[in-house]
Design a protein around this motif. Structure first.
Motif, PDB file in Angstrom:
ATOM      1  N   CYS A  94     -16.346  18.182  -2.930  1.00 23.25           N
ATOM      2  CA  CYS A  94     -16.504  16.718  -2.856  1.00 23.25           C
ATOM      3  C   CYS A  94     -16.070  16.046  -4.152  1.00 23.25           C
ATOM      4  O   CYS A  94     -15.421  14.990  -4.143  1.00 23.25           O
ATOM      5  CB  CYS A  94     -17.952  16.365  -2.540  1.00 23.25           C
ATOM      6  N   TYR A  95     -16.409  16.665  -5.281  1.00 24.42           N
ATOM      7  CA  TYR A  95     -16.058  16.088  -6.581  1.00 24.42           C
ATOM      8  C   TYR A  95     -14.549  16.055  -6.772  1.00 24.42           C
ATOM      9  O   TYR A  95     -13.990  15.037  -7.225  1.00 24.42           O
ATOM     10  CB  TYR A  95     -16.714  16.891  -7.696  1.00 24.42           C
ATOM     11  N   VAL A  96     -13.869  17.129  -6.412  1.00 24.61           N
ATOM     12  CA  VAL A  96     -12.409  17.186  -6.565  1.00 24.61           C
ATOM     13  C   VAL A  96     -11.738  16.154  -5.664  1.00 24.61           C
ATOM     14  O   VAL A  96     -10.823  15.436  -6.096  1.00 24.61           O
ATOM     15  CB  VAL A  96     -11.891  18.606  -6.251  1.00 24.61           C
ATOM     16  N   PHE A 101      -8.612  11.174  -4.920  1.00 24.47           N
ATOM     17  CA  PHE A 101      -8.298  10.056  -4.031  1.00 24.47           C
ATOM     18  C   PHE A 101      -8.953   8.733  -4.437  1.00 24.47           C
ATOM     19  O   PHE A 101      -8.456   7.669  -4.069  1.00 24.47           O
ATOM     20  CB  PHE A 101      -8.700  10.419  -2.598  1.00 24.47           C
ATOM     21  N   LEU A 102     -10.037   8.765  -5.178  1.00 25.88           N
ATOM     22  CA  LEU A 102     -10.719   7.528  -5.555  1.00 25.88           C
ATOM     23  C   LEU A 102     -10.693   7.280  -7.061  1.00 25.88           C
ATOM     24  O   LEU A 102     -10.348   6.182  -7.508  1.00 25.88           O
ATOM     25  CB  LEU A 102     -12.166   7.557  -5.052  1.00 25.88           C
ATOM     26  N   ALA A 103     -11.070   8.301  -7.833  1.00 23.38           N
ATOM     27  CA  ALA A 103     -11.153   8.100  -9.278  1.00 23.38           C
ATOM     28  C   ALA A 103      -9.784   7.929  -9.928  1.00 23.38           C
ATOM     29  O   ALA A 103      -9.632   7.117 -10.851  1.00 23.38           O
ATOM     30  CB  ALA A 103     -11.891   9.282  -9.923  1.00 23.38           C
ATOM     31  N   GLN A 104      -8.803   8.691  -9.460  1.00 24.61           N
ATOM     32  CA  GLN A 104      -7.481   8.613 -10.087  1.00 24.61           C
ATOM     33  C   GLN A 104      -6.892   7.195 -10.058  1.00 24.61           C
ATOM     34  O   GLN A 104      -6.422   6.708 -11.096  1.00 24.61           O
ATOM     35  CB  GLN A 104      -6.524   9.598  -9.412  1.00 24.61           C
ATOM     36  N   PRO A 105      -6.916   6.491  -8.910  1.00 24.61           N
ATOM     37  CA  PRO A 105      -6.419   5.099  -8.938  1.00 24.61           C
ATOM     38  C   PRO A 105      -7.251   4.190  -9.841  1.00 24.61           C
ATOM     39  O   PRO A 105      -6.699   3.310 -10.521  1.00 24.61           O
ATOM     40  CB  PRO A 105      -6.528   4.666  -7.469  1.00 24.61           C
ATOM     41  N   LEU A 106      -8.572   4.406  -9.870  1.00 24.96           N
ATOM     42  CA  LEU A 106      -9.438   3.564 -10.696  1.00 24.96           C
ATOM     43  C   LEU A 106      -9.177   3.785 -12.187  1.00 24.96           C
ATOM     44  O   LEU A 106      -9.276   2.840 -12.989  1.00 24.96           O
ATOM     45  CB  LEU A 106     -10.911   3.848 -10.378  1.00 24.96           C
ATOM     46  N   THR A 142     -24.622  20.475 -10.006  1.00 28.18           N
ATOM     47  CA  THR A 142     -24.279  21.161  -8.765  1.00 28.18           C
ATOM     48  C   THR A 142     -24.167  22.667  -8.949  1.00 28.18           C
ATOM     49  O   THR A 142     -24.178  23.408  -7.961  1.00 28.18           O
ATOM     50  CB  THR A 142     -22.952  20.633  -8.186  1.00 28.18           C
ATOM     51  N   GLY A 143     -24.060  23.129 -10.189  1.00 29.05           N
ATOM     52  CA  GLY A 143     -24.012  24.565 -10.447  1.00 29.05           C
ATOM     53  C   GLY A 143     -22.643  25.103 -10.780  1.00 29.05           C
ATOM     54  O   GLY A 143     -22.467  26.306 -10.953  1.00 29.05           O
ATOM     55  N   ILE A 144     -21.621  24.221 -10.882  1.00 31.31           N
ATOM     56  CA  ILE A 144     -20.276  24.687 -11.249  1.00 31.31           C
ATOM     57  C   ILE A 144     -20.096  24.662 -12.762  1.00 31.31           C
ATOM     58  O   ILE A 144     -19.158  25.218 -13.281  1.00 31.31           O
ATOM     59  CB  ILE A 144     -19.190  23.825 -10.574  1.00 31.31           C
ATOM     60  N   TYR A 145     -20.961  23.958 -13.451  1.00 34.78           N
ATOM     61  CA  TYR A 145     -21.006  23.865 -14.899  1.00 34.78           C
ATOM     62  C   TYR A 145     -20.078  22.780 -15.444  1.00 34.78           C
ATOM     63  O   TYR A 145     -19.076  22.417 -14.844  1.00 34.78           O
ATOM     64  CB  TYR A 145     -20.770  25.224 -15.555  1.00 34.78           C
ATOM     65  N   ALA A 146     -20.462  22.276 -16.579  1.00 33.15           N
ATOM     66  CA  ALA A 146     -19.916  21.038 -17.125  1.00 33.15           C
ATOM     67  C   ALA A 146     -18.413  21.083 -17.363  1.00 33.15           C
ATOM     68  O   ALA A 146     -17.715  20.085 -17.182  1.00 33.15           O
ATOM     69  CB  ALA A 146     -20.641  20.695 -18.428  1.00 33.15           C
ATOM     70  N   ILE A 147     -17.899  22.217 -17.765  1.00 37.48           N
ATOM     71  CA  ILE A 147     -16.481  22.280 -18.139  1.00 37.48           C
ATOM     72  C   ILE A 147     -15.568  21.969 -16.963  1.00 37.48           C
ATOM     73  O   ILE A 147     -14.489  21.406 -17.117  1.00 37.48           O
ATOM     74  CB  ILE A 147     -16.146  23.658 -18.750  1.00 37.48           C
ATOM     75  N   PHE A 148     -16.005  22.309 -15.744  1.00 40.80           N
ATOM     76  CA  PHE A 148     -15.193  22.037 -14.560  1.00 40.80           C
ATOM     77  C   PHE A 148     -15.056  20.529 -14.342  1.00 40.80           C
ATOM     78  O   PHE A 148     -13.974  20.033 -14.030  1.00 40.80           O
ATOM     79  CB  PHE A 148     -15.820  22.700 -13.332  1.00 40.80           C
ATOM     80  N   GLY A 149     -16.158  19.803 -14.496  1.00 46.06           N
ATOM     81  CA  GLY A 149     -16.103  18.352 -14.337  1.00 46.06           C
ATOM     82  C   GLY A 149     -15.191  17.703 -15.353  1.00 46.06           C
ATOM     83  O   GLY A 149     -14.410  16.802 -15.026  1.00 46.06           O
ATOM     84  N   ALA A 150     -15.273  18.165 -16.598  1.00 46.76           N
ATOM     85  CA  ALA A 150     -14.421  17.613 -17.651  1.00 46.76           C
ATOM     86  C   ALA A 150     -12.954  17.925 -17.385  1.00 46.76           C
ATOM     87  O   ALA A 150     -12.078  17.070 -17.583  1.00 46.76           O
ATOM     88  CB  ALA A 150     -14.856  18.179 -19.000  1.00 46.76           C
ATOM     89  N   PHE A 151     -12.673  19.141 -16.925  1.00 47.34           N
ATOM     90  CA  PHE A 151     -11.289  19.534 -16.654  1.00 47.34           C
ATOM     91  C   PHE A 151     -10.677  18.680 -15.543  1.00 47.34           C
ATOM     92  O   PHE A 151      -9.553  18.181 -15.674  1.00 47.34           O
ATOM     93  CB  PHE A 151     -11.221  21.009 -16.258  1.00 47.34           C
ATOM     94  N   VAL A 152     -11.390  18.500 -14.443  1.00 43.60           N
ATOM     95  CA  VAL A 152     -10.860  17.714 -13.328  1.00 43.60           C
ATOM     96  C   VAL A 152     -10.620  16.270 -13.766  1.00 43.60           C
ATOM     97  O   VAL A 152      -9.601  15.661 -13.410  1.00 43.60           O
ATOM     98  CB  VAL A 152     -11.810  17.776 -12.119  1.00 43.60           C
ATOM     99  N   LEU A 153     -11.534  15.702 -14.557  1.00 45.98           N
ATOM    100  CA  LEU A 153     -11.334  14.352 -15.062  1.00 45.98           C
ATOM    101  C   LEU A 153     -10.065  14.275 -15.895  1.00 45.98           C
ATOM    102  O   LEU A 153      -9.272  13.331 -15.763  1.00 45.98           O
ATOM    103  CB  LEU A 153     -12.537  13.914 -15.903  1.00 45.98           C
ATOM    104  N   GLY A 154      -9.865  15.260 -16.756  1.00 48.49           N
ATOM    105  CA  GLY A 154      -8.645  15.284 -17.556  1.00 48.49           C
ATOM    106  C   GLY A 154      -7.391  15.410 -16.708  1.00 48.49           C
ATOM    107  O   GLY A 154      -6.348  14.814 -17.014  1.00 48.49           O
ATOM    108  N   ALA A 155      -7.486  16.177 -15.614  1.00 50.07           N
ATOM    109  CA  ALA A 155      -6.326  16.387 -14.753  1.00 50.07           C
ATOM    110  C   ALA A 155      -5.902  15.118 -14.029  1.00 50.07           C
ATOM    111  O   ALA A 155      -4.703  14.907 -13.769  1.00 50.07           O
ATOM    112  CB  ALA A 155      -6.632  17.485 -13.738  1.00 50.07           C
ATOM    113  N   VAL A 156      -6.860  14.251 -13.681  1.00 51.97           N
ATOM    114  CA  VAL A 156      -6.520  13.033 -12.931  1.00 51.97           C
ATOM    115  C   VAL A 156      -6.365  11.811 -13.835  1.00 51.97           C
ATOM    116  O   VAL A 156      -6.024  10.731 -13.353  1.00 51.97           O
ATOM    117  CB  VAL A 156      -7.593  12.738 -11.848  1.00 51.97           C
ATOM    118  N   THR A 157      -6.616  11.967 -15.121  1.00 51.13           N
ATOM    119  CA  THR A 157      -6.452  10.841 -16.052  1.00 51.13           C
ATOM    120  C   THR A 157      -4.973  10.509 -16.209  1.00 51.13           C
ATOM    121  O   THR A 157      -4.155  11.409 -16.401  1.00 51.13           O
ATOM    122  CB  THR A 157      -7.052  11.185 -17.425  1.00 51.13           C
TER     123      THR A 157
END
Length: 297
Positions: A94-96, A101-106, A142-157
């Motif tokens: 869900c986060y990816v 689809f939503l965060a990248q345009p924003l 969610t249990g995937i750990y913080a680095i995954f969230g940071a990485f995905v944010l960087g990928a869509v920035t």
């Protein structure tokens, strides 16, 4: 097969861990890739925007995503709670999807703000850091750990002036302060004295060999079967075989959550250090004399 042998022939896993959980954890920790290191090398080589760079980054991102899902399954098994795995895998998907689809345009608003203010000001930087912390917090919960969230944010920035200035503002702090602290923490957990017999050293070298064959050589052959030439296939194998910081993260999680013992932690750290050090030399050699040669070891 090797994990089952290690499980029954040594003090490597905690008593509450089942053989299958041990196998999944060892598989995840052996196959994870040093994604930040891989991305940095491709960037410095000028390969990040090429077909070859996209292939390497895609392979590493899928590889790491699967490794984190396997870890979530192991933690669910150890804690005897299926909800942990469901939350981690479902929350991660869900986060990816949300990020793409939503965060990248924003996030394109940051590009407009940077142009409007003729650069990244304190308010823009603060807002971005708040978003970063929220993303890291969400994936950690969610249990995937913080680095995954940071990485995905960087990928869509959005790339461009905004991303470049954010990197300039934060790179010194992360590489000169935060990253060394984590390595010190991992070093304190590493107890070389636990590997005090010829048998344990033999197992250490065996794990190193399995890691290289199962990851580096396997990825090289997979790339060759996909149509790459031998040089590019070997480069992909060398890149994927580096484990670096990502390995230390998954090992520290395993130690903290009572999956592995300090002995196996130490053995795996040695494996991670050796395979990561191998990567720089191999990649410099493989890229030497090619059109990709911008990388200095």
């Amino acid at each position: 097969m090797a994990s089952f042998w290690f499980y029954h022939n040594g003090d490597f896993f905690q008593p509450k861990v089942t053989p299958w959980s041990a196998a999944l954890y060892l598989g995840a920790s052996m196959t994870i890739t040093a994604f930040p290191m891989l991305a940095r090398i491709l960037y410095e080589c000028g390969l990040a925007q090429t077909r070859f760079g996209t292939l390497a980054l895609g392979a590493a991102s899928v590889d790491n995503g699967v490794a984190w899902c396997l870890l979530a399954i192991v933690l669910a098994s150890v804690k005897n709670s299926l909800s942990i795995a469901i939350l981690a895998i479902g929350g991660g998907i869900c986060y990816v999807l949300f990020a793409i689809f939503l965060a990248q345009p924003l996030l394109r608003a940051f590009t407009r703000m940077t142009k409007r203010d003729a650069g990244v000001n304190k308010q823009t930087l603060t807002l971005m850091l708040i978003i970063l912390m929220f993303c890291a917090w969400f994936t950690d919960v969610t249990g995937i750990y913080a680095i995954f969230g940071a990485f995905v944010l960087g990928a869509v920035t959005p790339r461009g002036e905004f991303a470049q200035q954010i990197r300039q503002h934060t790179e010194f702090l992360t590489t000169s302060f935060l990253l060394p602290i984590f390595f010190v923490f991992s070093g304190l957990n590493t107890k070389i004295g636990l590997i005090n017999t010829p048998t344990l050293w033999g197992i250490t070298f065996l794990i190193i060999a399995i890691a290289i064959l199962g990851k580096g050589v396997a990825c090289m052959l997979a790339a060759k079967l996909a149509g790459e030439n031998w040089r590019e296939s070997a480069t992909i194998g060398a890149l994927m075989n580096a484990r670096g910081l990502m390995e230390l993260i998954i090992l520290n999680i395993g130690l903290e959550q009572g999956i592995i013992t300090p002995t196996l932690f130490t053995i795996m750290v040695i494996m991670a250090v050796i395979t990561t050090l191998m990567a720089s030399s191999l990649i410099a050699f493989l890229l030497q004399g090619t059109s990709y040669e911008k990388y200095s070891a």
